[in-house]
Design a protein around this motif. Structure first.
Motif, short mmCIF file in Angstrom:
data_model
loop_
_atom_site.label_atom_id
_atom_site.label_comp_id
_atom_site.label_asym_id
_atom_site.label_seq_id
_atom_site.Cartn_x
_atom_site.Cartn_y
_atom_site.Cartn_z
N ASN A 11 118.05 -57.32 50.13
CA ASN A 11 116.93 -58.23 49.87
C ASN A 11 117.37 -59.67 50.06
O ASN A 11 116.70 -60.47 50.72
N SER A 12 118.51 -60.02 49.48
CA SER A 12 119.00 -61.40 49.54
C SER A 12 119.37 -61.80 50.96
O SER A 12 119.05 -62.92 51.40
N LEU A 13 120.02 -60.90 51.68
CA LEU A 13 120.37 -61.21 53.07
C LEU A 13 119.13 -61.33 53.95
O LEU A 13 119.07 -62.20 54.82
N ALA A 14 118.12 -60.51 53.70
CA ALA A 14 116.87 -60.60 54.46
C ALA A 14 116.17 -61.93 54.17
O ALA A 14 115.68 -62.59 55.09
N LEU A 15 116.14 -62.31 52.90
CA LEU A 15 115.51 -63.58 52.53
C LEU A 15 116.26 -64.76 53.14
O LEU A 15 115.66 -65.67 53.71
N TRP A 16 117.58 -64.73 53.01
CA TRP A 16 118.38 -65.82 53.58
C TRP A 16 118.20 -65.90 55.09
O TRP A 16 118.03 -66.98 55.65
N LEU A 17 118.25 -64.74 55.77
CA LEU A 17 118.11 -64.71 57.22
C LEU A 17 116.74 -65.21 57.66
O LEU A 17 116.63 -65.98 58.62
N ALA A 18 115.70 -64.79 56.96
CA ALA A 18 114.34 -65.25 57.29
C ALA A 18 114.23 -66.77 57.12
O ALA A 18 113.60 -67.44 57.95
N GLY A 19 114.85 -67.29 56.08
CA GLY A 19 114.84 -68.73 55.89
C GLY A 19 115.69 -69.45 56.92
O GLY A 19 115.30 -70.49 57.46
N ASP A 20 116.86 -68.89 57.23
CA ASP A 20 117.77 -69.50 58.19
C ASP A 20 117.19 -69.51 59.60
O ASP A 20 117.40 -70.45 60.36
#
Length: 141
Positions: free
Chosen positions: A22-31
């Motif tokens: 979840n955290s990596l998906a959120l970070w990647l979507a933001g990045d």
């Protein structure tokens, strides 16, 4: 150690792995600017201070997931149950955390009109991976 204790540990670990996804998906979507493109101001920095509490909370939500798969006859549809349970952290985030602990208001609409959708989608990532890894970690049991 009893089978229920082992299953509880499996669910906690699976919840942590789900939180990592979840955290990596959120970070990647933001990045990648996906959230900004949708007009949502969700673009966290991938730092230990941001990640570690999310992992712990993911594990705690995994303990709630245990209630759906803990019984011997309940060990089926692991991913589906993870997706259903993911609605609970979604509701907590939208109805309790955003309005009471942040300045973003009910449903986090201060971050953008599509914030509830993104919160739902990212928590579905948690539910999917929690169910998947709980099943994989449990094995044939």
């Amino acid at each position: 150690m009893s089978r229920n204790s082992v299953m509880m540990a499996v669910c906690f670990c699976a919840g942590m792995i789900g939180a990592l996804a979840n955290s990596l998906a959120l970070w990647l979507a933001g990045d990648l600017g996906i959230t900004a493109l949708a007009g949502v101001a969700l673009a966290p920095d991938l730092t230990p201070a941001w990640l570690y509490p999310r992992l712990v909370w993911g594990g705690l939500w995994g303990l709630l997931y245990f209630l759906t798969v803990g019984g011997r006859n309940a060990r089926c549809h692991w991913v589906r149950k993870g997706l259903w349970i993911s609605l609970l952290p979604t509701l907590v985030q939208l109805l309790l955390v955003f309005p009471r602990q942040t300045p973003y208001g009910l449903l986090g609409l201060g971050l953008g009109a599509l914030t509830p959708l993104f919160v739902f989608l990212f928590n579905c990532v948690w539910g999917f991976f929690t169910g998947l890894f709980a099943r994989l970690l449990w094995g044939r049991g």
